[in-house]
Motif scaffolding. Structure first.
Motif, PDB file in Angstrom:
ATOM      1  N   ARG A 188     -72.012 -99.587 -14.145  1.00 16.19           N
ATOM      2  CA  ARG A 188     -72.539 -98.818 -13.020  1.00 16.19           C
ATOM      3  C   ARG A 188     -72.092 -99.381 -11.684  1.00 16.19           C
ATOM      4  NH1 ARG A 188     -78.593 -98.362 -14.903  1.00 16.19           N
ATOM      5  NH2 ARG A 188     -78.071-100.524 -15.241  1.00 16.19           N
ATOM      6  N   LEU A 189     -71.696-100.692 -11.681  1.00 17.65           N
ATOM      7  CA  LEU A 189     -71.203-101.243 -10.422  1.00 17.65           C
ATOM      8  C   LEU A 189     -69.941-100.512 -10.007  1.00 17.65           C
ATOM      9  CD1 LEU A 189     -71.738-105.050 -11.042  1.00 17.65           C
ATOM     10  CD2 LEU A 189     -72.988-103.577  -9.484  1.00 17.65           C
ATOM     11  N   ALA A 191     -69.102 -97.549 -11.055  1.00 15.71           N
ATOM     12  CA  ALA A 191     -69.504 -96.168 -10.767  1.00 15.71           C
ATOM     13  C   ALA A 191     -70.072 -96.074  -9.349  1.00 15.71           C
ATOM     14  CB  ALA A 191     -70.531 -95.702 -11.793  1.00 15.71           C
ATOM     15  N   ALA A 192     -70.863 -97.083  -8.958  1.00 18.23           N
ATOM     16  CA  ALA A 192     -71.450 -97.075  -7.615  1.00 18.23           C
ATOM     17  C   ALA A 192     -70.348 -97.089  -6.562  1.00 18.23           C
ATOM     18  CB  ALA A 192     -72.369 -98.285  -7.436  1.00 18.23           C
ATOM     19  N   ALA A 193     -69.334 -97.922  -6.792  1.00 20.93           N
ATOM     20  CA  ALA A 193     -68.226 -97.981  -5.838  1.00 20.93           C
ATOM     21  C   ALA A 193     -67.515 -96.629  -5.767  1.00 20.93           C
ATOM     22  CB  ALA A 193     -67.244 -99.080  -6.252  1.00 20.93           C
TER      23      ALA A 193
END
Lengths: 580, 353
Positions: A188-189, A191-193
């Motif tokens: 998700r890191l 994905a967050a970016a």
């Protein structure tokens, strides 16, 4: 056997300071392992130091010797750096694929990738020889198809062969270390970016790569360290032109009998590896980046898009080729006759044959110093058995002592790991310099070989046993005691069953280490008592198709035994390894 | 502004979303409410472009977003557990989206300050995000999502990882920030209290479909199905049959109820489910024909503002909120107010999950 008596007080007194009696107990446990290390590791190291110092004082460092040293050192760094770079380039996509995708061959590939951990260097060298050597598959098939009189590819005795074997050996390290860090990394890191506007490449560069950097650095350093101390691969695949420090030590000590220079080379080598080890330990200790916890099993999914499928397929293909092709080539070549038989001109007599295996039982030369190769197998098994005995007998008390919290540990733990830093060649050199008088005369006291092997295996044994001993919760023993078990029963019913698996793992490790050990053994083995690796080296470097075939046959046998070891390890895997 | 059309998605071979459609208007905060595993988060990931739907469309102001990569959609997504970059400071996390827009550093600096001030974290700019508490991390995640001024903000269980007291406080705060920023938002949660607090509109997801779409008060007053009623904690559900259509009269095992409100009138003799809201209990006078039943008080629980009575009647358990307690074991006749009655056109048996 009171290593494992577990009076709670000995573990931790209320103030957190162990009582004096605990220190004495720990010291008692340390006694045998420490004595062993002093006699068989530190004294030989001292001999190397004094021999090279004496040489330097009396003769100084001749320009020729200085040049050899400089060249060996330079080449060692050069080939290690190049190998590491290649290994990272091959391993990184693999680490990504292992961390983020589920695919059918994943389990098999993971199992296969453990093979290099345990395969002897001579076997790997023989395997690559069977693939790309002058009598290997590539050349033989090309000669057959194109009707050439001589092998067209000259791949052996080249830097490429060395690099290839190093990549074969160490890709696993990148896969494991970086792969597991990547698996821990919350997808998700990234994905967050992406949601915040980063393109895929930018998200990788700004988020994933910085978070992987410590593990990547640690893995690369470890690979570099292994490439730096590589011996058998260079000696067997590189030929005379490519001398690393290790090979130069071997040549100086055994061929040119220049012991002071060999000693000096050993010291340089030891210094370099110690330095690398210190840097590695520093880096590895920073490996744990605090990450927010994430849901389990969320990271890996089957590849969906065509690009993902191509990537996964490509990585699987490359890894399979890298890991399986040389070993298959070895086994297949050992049962194939693909060249003119002895004394026969022209006309391929190709086909399957067990001749190379049959010949293992025959002493062709009829010489006193040459025994039927099968004797080497017997010697190897005998030494391996002795190594298991010695390393476990010393490793168990050392691990028991380490698992108690004693102030001594901080001092003794690094000491214990020192043999890891010294190369096997240095060990062999130290042995022949130290034990040169009866009864402990290197060449007439065969027990020195399993002792040297035990020194190599010892750190692994301790590292396998200690965490398991540490992991047995105190209240498990207390529960058994409250239920009415005497201290002996507690040890038998609680500690022993839990420890037994770890001890088995340690035993398999030391057995295979001993079977494959080549560096120290090449210094210590007498001609009439060769081990399998020494015999393989001897046969593969001699001319003639029969010698070649026999070397491959022996390598195949060794490969099978190691494969069996892997299969056994897989069965008795320790609980905390299960996630790997 | 955002239109989601007939989205289908399977997860591990099972259908997860089976034709989900809804819209989000300008400045509106919509809550997606559903049990865990109902596909709420997956829906957000599909809207964000992190996952692809098997069929259906996501449109922004009428334009199909198919083929628009994640980083060009200019949507904000606040992840469950926040997904803060552990290798960057608070300010660097908040600045990330602004840097991706290649804004000049001074402007980035200014916007970061502004957003951090809004979430009361201006003192924390240089801290490591791993040193923050859960509530602080949540506010950093909110600031990071808001900083690049997204066209749409999606929040995936933003209060899920916090303890009860913090949830109340930060929920209130989220509501203020969302309304003030005017950005349309989709807020995913499984907690109805949270949804009532935040939402302008509720969308309930059940078995891969939208079970109900409406304002919070409407959803509670007039649940669209037995599942919705149960999900919202309305448990006084009785199987019944329509005995008269005008006024709507429903016969149940414990009595006859009339007049009953309903979204669309059912047919005569249709099997229906009668909902009695927990606030409508009164005492019964002897001559009343409708809306009364005999019951025994099983349990009385003091709830601070009144009591919760658990009644047994004709083999059913009914629960009510009342200002004054009846003693446990009390037996007699009780009545419900007609406003508390709602008819669901669905037999009890096929409404169960």
């Amino acid at each position: 056997m009171n290593f494992f008596s577990t009076a709670p007080a000995a573990r931790r007194s209320p103030e957190g300071q162990p009582p004096a009696s605990a220190i004495w107990q720990a010291l008692a446990l340390w006694l045998a392992p420490l004595a062993f290390l002093i006699i068989f590791f530190f004294v030989p190291l001292g001999s190397i130091l004094s021999v090279s110092a004496r040489g330097l004082i009396t003769d100084g460092l001749s320009p020729a010797a200085a040049e050899r040293l400089g060249r060996a050192l330079g080449f060692t760094f050069y080939q290690a750096a190049l190998s590491t770079l290649l290994t990272v380039l091959v391993g990184l996509p693999g680490a990504y694929v292992f961390a983020r995708f589920d695919f059918p061959a994943k389990r098999l590939l993971r199992l296969l990738s453990t093979l290099p951990f345990i395969l002897p260097t001579v076997v790997v060298a023989a395997a690559f020889n069977a693939l790309i050597g002058p009598r290997g598959w590539f050349n033989l098939l090309a000669m057959e198809w194109l009707n050439l009189p001589a092998p067209p590819f000259n791949l052996l005795n080249s830097l490429a062969a060395i690099l290839l074997a190093h990549v074969f050996y160490n890709t696993t390290i990148i896969l494991r270390v970086v792969g597991s860090a990547w698996e821990q990394l919350d997808p998700r890191l990234e994905a967050a970016a992406r949601v915040l506007g980063a393109s895929p490449w930018r998200a990788f560069r700004e988020v994933t790569l910085p978070l992987l950097r410590p593990s990547l650095l640690a893995a690369a350093l470890l690979v570099f360290l292994f490439d730096f101390t590589s011996f058998g691969v260079i000696l067997l695949l590189g030929g005379a032109r490519y001398a690393t420090l290790e090979v130069e030590i071997y040549i100086q000590a055994l061929h040119l009998l220049n012991l002071p220079l060999a000693g000096l080379l050993s010291l340089v080598q030891l210094l370099c590896t110690l330095l690398l080890t210190v840097v590695y330990t520093r880096v590895a200790s920073r490996l744990n980046i605090p990450l927010t916890p994430r849901l389990h099993g969320e990271g890996a999914a089957a590849p969906v898009s065509l690009r993902q499928k191509l990537l996964v397929g490509g990585v699987v293909l490359v890894l399979f080729t890298l890991l399986v092709l040389p070993l298959t080539a070895l086994a297949a070549r050992s049962v194939a006759r693909l060249e003119p038989a002895r004394g026969q001109r022209g006309g391929f007599e190709s086909g399957l044959t067990l001749d190379y295996y049959r010949e293992l039982f025959v002493n062709r030369r009829g010489s006193l110093f040459y025994v039927p190769p099968i004797e080497a197998a017997r010697n190897s098994l005998l030494y391996a058995g002795l190594t298991v005995g010695i390393s476990l007998a010393l490793g168990l008390p050392a691990a028991a002592a380490l698992s108690r919290r004693s102030p001594l540990n901080r001092l003794l733990d690094p000491l214990l790991m020192l043999p890891l830093g010294a190369s096997a060649v240095t060990l062999g050199l130290g042995f022949i310099l130290t034990f040169n008088r009866p009864p402990l005369e290197a060449r007439s006291f065969p027990l020195l070989i399993p002792i040297a092997h035990s020194l190599v295996a010892f750190p692994f044994v301790v590292r396998t046993l200690t965490p398991v001993l540490n992991s047995i919760p105190l209240n498990l023993r207390q529960a058994a005691a409250v239920l009415g078990a005497s201290p002996l029963r507690v040890w038998l019913e609680v500690d022993l069953p839990i420890l037994a698996r770890a001890a088995l793992v340690a035993a398999i490790f030391s057995f295979t280490i001993s079977l494959g050990e080549f560096g120290a053994t090449s210094f210590l083995a007498r001609p009439e008592y060769p081990t399998l690796p020494v015999a393989i080296f001897r046969f593969i470097s001699q001319p003639g198709g029969l010698n070649y075939g026999q070397a491959l046959a022996m390598s195949t046998l060794l490969l099978l035994v190691c494969g069996l070891g892997i299969a056994l390890l897989e069965r008795v895997r320790l609980p905390e390894e299960r996630s790997l | 502004m955002l239109t989601v059309e007939n989205i289908h998605k399977h997860y591990e071979g099972k259908p997860l979303l089976r034709g989900v459609s809804f819209e989000v208007g300008a400045g509106e905060t919509v809550c997606l409410l559903g049990a865990s595993g109902s596909g709420k988060s997956t829906l957000l990931r599909i809207i964000a472009g992190l996952e692809e739907a098997e069929s259906g469309r996501v449109l922004w102001e009428g334009h199909d977003l198919r083929g628009v990569p994640v980083h060009e959609r200019r949507f904000g997504l606040m992840f469950q557990d926040y997904a803060l970059f552990p290798h960057r400071s608070v300010a660097q996390n908040v600045a990330f989206g602004l840097r991706m827009q290649n804004l000049p550093p001074a402007q980035i600096e200014q916007r970061v300050q502004e957003v951090l001030r809004r979430v009361n974290l201006n003192q924390f700019a240089d801290r490591r995000v791993t040193d923050l508490s859960g509530g602080e991390q949540q506010r950093v995640a909110l600031a990071r999502a808001l900083a690049p001024r997204p066209r749409l903000l999606m929040l995936d269980e933003p209060l899920g990882a916090l303890d009860r007291a913090l949830r109340e406080e930060l929920g209130q705060f989220l509501r203020e920030v969302l309304h003030e920023s005017g950005v349309p938002a989709i807020y995913v949660t499984h907690d109805q209290e949270e949804a009532f607090m935040i939402a302008d509109r509720l969308i309930l997801l059940h078995e891969g479909r939208v079970a109900q779409d409406g304002s919070p008060s409407r959803v509670v007053q007039q649940p669209a199905s037995v599942w919705v009623a149960r999900f919202l904690g309305l448990t006084n559900l009785l199987p019944g049959r329509v005995v008269n259509r005008q006024p709507l009269t429903v016969q149940t095992e414990i009595g006859v109820f009339c007049p009953v409100d309903c979204a669309e009138p059912p047919a005569l003799n249709e099997a229906v489910t009668l909902l009695i809201r927990p606030g409508g209990l009164t005492g019964a006078s002897a001559d009343e024909q409708f809306n009364t039943f005999t019951a025994e008080v099983r349990d009385v629980i003091f709830r601070g503002e009144g009591y919760r009575l658990t009644l047994a009647s004709g083999g059913h358990n009914l629960s009510f909120h009342v200002p004054q307690a009846l003693p446990a074991g009390w037996q007699g006749r009780l009545a419900v107010q007609p406003e508390a009655l709602w008819c669901l056109r669905q037999g009890e048996h096929n409404g169960d999950d």
